[in-house]
Design a protein around this motif. Structure first.
Motif, mmCIF file in Angstrom:
data_model
loop_
_atom_site.group_PDB
_atom_site.id
_atom_site.type_symbol
_atom_site.label_atom_id
_atom_site.label_comp_id
_atom_site.label_asym_id
_atom_site.label_seq_id
_atom_site.Cartn_x
_atom_site.Cartn_y
_atom_site.Cartn_z
ATOM 1 N N SER A 30 0.841 -1.195 0.000
ATOM 2 C CA SER A 30 0.000 0.000 0.000
ATOM 3 C C SER A 30 0.877 1.246 0.000
ATOM 4 C CB SER A 30 -0.937 0.000 1.212
ATOM 5 O OG SER A 30 -0.192 0.170 2.401
ATOM 6 N N ASP A 31 0.274 2.385 0.095
ATOM 7 C CA ASP A 31 0.998 3.649 0.008
ATOM 8 C C ASP A 31 1.563 4.113 1.345
ATOM 9 O OD1 ASP A 31 0.595 3.869 -2.718
ATOM 10 O OD2 ASP A 31 -1.369 4.771 -2.447
ATOM 11 N N HIS A 32 2.142 3.231 2.097
ATOM 12 C CA HIS A 32 2.817 3.647 3.323
ATOM 13 C C HIS A 32 4.232 4.094 2.960
ATOM 14 C CE1 HIS A 32 5.441 0.091 3.981
ATOM 15 N NE2 HIS A 32 4.523 -0.517 3.263
ATOM 16 N N LYS A 33 4.983 4.569 3.918
ATOM 17 C CA LYS A 33 6.302 5.124 3.631
ATOM 18 C C LYS A 33 7.438 4.119 3.758
ATOM 19 C CE LYS A 33 4.965 9.754 5.029
ATOM 20 N NZ LYS A 33 5.239 10.895 5.878
ATOM 21 N N GLY A 34 7.130 2.886 4.032
ATOM 22 C CA GLY A 34 8.173 1.892 4.253
ATOM 23 C C GLY A 34 8.861 1.418 2.982
ATOM 24 N N PHE A 35 9.919 0.648 3.165
ATOM 25 C CA PHE A 35 10.728 0.103 2.077
ATOM 26 C C PHE A 35 9.897 -0.686 1.074
ATOM 27 C CE2 PHE A 35 13.011 -3.733 0.637
ATOM 28 C CZ PHE A 35 13.951 -3.144 -0.190
ATOM 29 N N THR A 36 8.976 -1.502 1.552
ATOM 30 C CA THR A 36 8.233 -2.384 0.659
ATOM 31 C C THR A 36 7.203 -1.664 -0.192
ATOM 32 O OG1 THR A 36 6.685 -2.950 2.417
ATOM 33 C CG2 THR A 36 8.568 -4.437 2.093
ATOM 34 N N ALA A 37 6.870 -0.430 0.134
ATOM 35 C CA ALA A 37 5.881 0.313 -0.652
ATOM 36 C C ALA A 37 6.463 0.854 -1.958
ATOM 37 C CB ALA A 37 5.307 1.457 0.169
ATOM 38 N N LYS A 38 7.756 0.735 -2.145
ATOM 39 C CA LYS A 38 8.406 1.282 -3.333
ATOM 40 C C LYS A 38 7.996 0.570 -4.615
ATOM 41 C CE LYS A 38 12.409 2.833 -0.743
ATOM 42 N NZ LYS A 38 13.845 2.699 -0.506
ATOM 43 N N VAL A 39 7.694 -0.717 -4.517
ATOM 44 C CA VAL A 39 7.257 -1.492 -5.684
ATOM 45 C C VAL A 39 6.034 -2.309 -5.298
ATOM 46 C CG1 VAL A 39 9.560 -1.621 -6.714
ATOM 47 C CG2 VAL A 39 8.804 -3.422 -5.176
ATOM 48 N N LYS A 40 5.345 -2.810 -6.305
ATOM 49 C CA LYS A 40 4.095 -3.535 -6.048
ATOM 50 C C LYS A 40 4.150 -4.985 -6.500
ATOM 51 C CE LYS A 40 2.239 0.374 -4.792
ATOM 52 N NZ LYS A 40 2.609 0.823 -3.496
ATOM 53 N N ASP A 41 5.350 -5.553 -6.561
ATOM 54 C CA ASP A 41 5.446 -6.932 -7.037
ATOM 55 C C ASP A 41 5.926 -7.916 -5.969
ATOM 56 O OD1 ASP A 41 8.129 -6.138 -6.926
ATOM 57 O OD2 ASP A 41 8.665 -7.137 -8.801
ATOM 58 N N TRP A 42 5.771 -7.572 -4.704
ATOM 59 C CA TRP A 42 6.186 -8.471 -3.622
ATOM 60 C C TRP A 42 5.328 -9.726 -3.625
ATOM 61 C CZ3 TRP A 42 10.609 -7.510 -1.327
ATOM 62 C CH2 TRP A 42 11.085 -6.194 -1.275
#
Length: 90
Positions: free
Chosen positions: A33-45
């Motif tokens: 989602s659009d949080h500020k964490g590292f994982t929000a940078k891309v959407k293919d996790w």
């Protein structure tokens, strides 16, 4: 149940290690989602590895253990036997 989990992003070719006591699909949605964490940078996790624990304390302990390895090779060895997903590093 609580979980220690590993996510993988093909576009970043990176792994993320975390823990949670909520539904893992919901947790994955929050990561993307659009949080500020590292994982929000891309959407293919994608979730490539999970371990179940009876307590949050134990899941967190395992997360810290895996992160302390600081070794991509060791993490890949952990997921190698359980993952059906092809990774460029495997």
């Amino acid at each position: 149940m609580c979980y220690c989990y590993i996510l993988y992003s093909k576009s970043l070719n990176k792994y993320y290690i975390g823990h949670s006591c909520e539904d893992l699909q919901e947790r994955l949605r929050k990561h993307m989602s659009d949080h500020k964490g590292f994982t929000a940078k891309v959407k293919d996790w994608i979730i490539i590895y999970t371990e179940e624990f009876s307590s949050k304390k134990d899941a967190y302990k395992r997360e810290r253990e895996v992160k302390s390895w600081k070794s991509k090779a060791k993490i890949l060895k952990l997921i190698d036997n359980t993952s059906e997903i092809e990774h460029p590093d495997l």
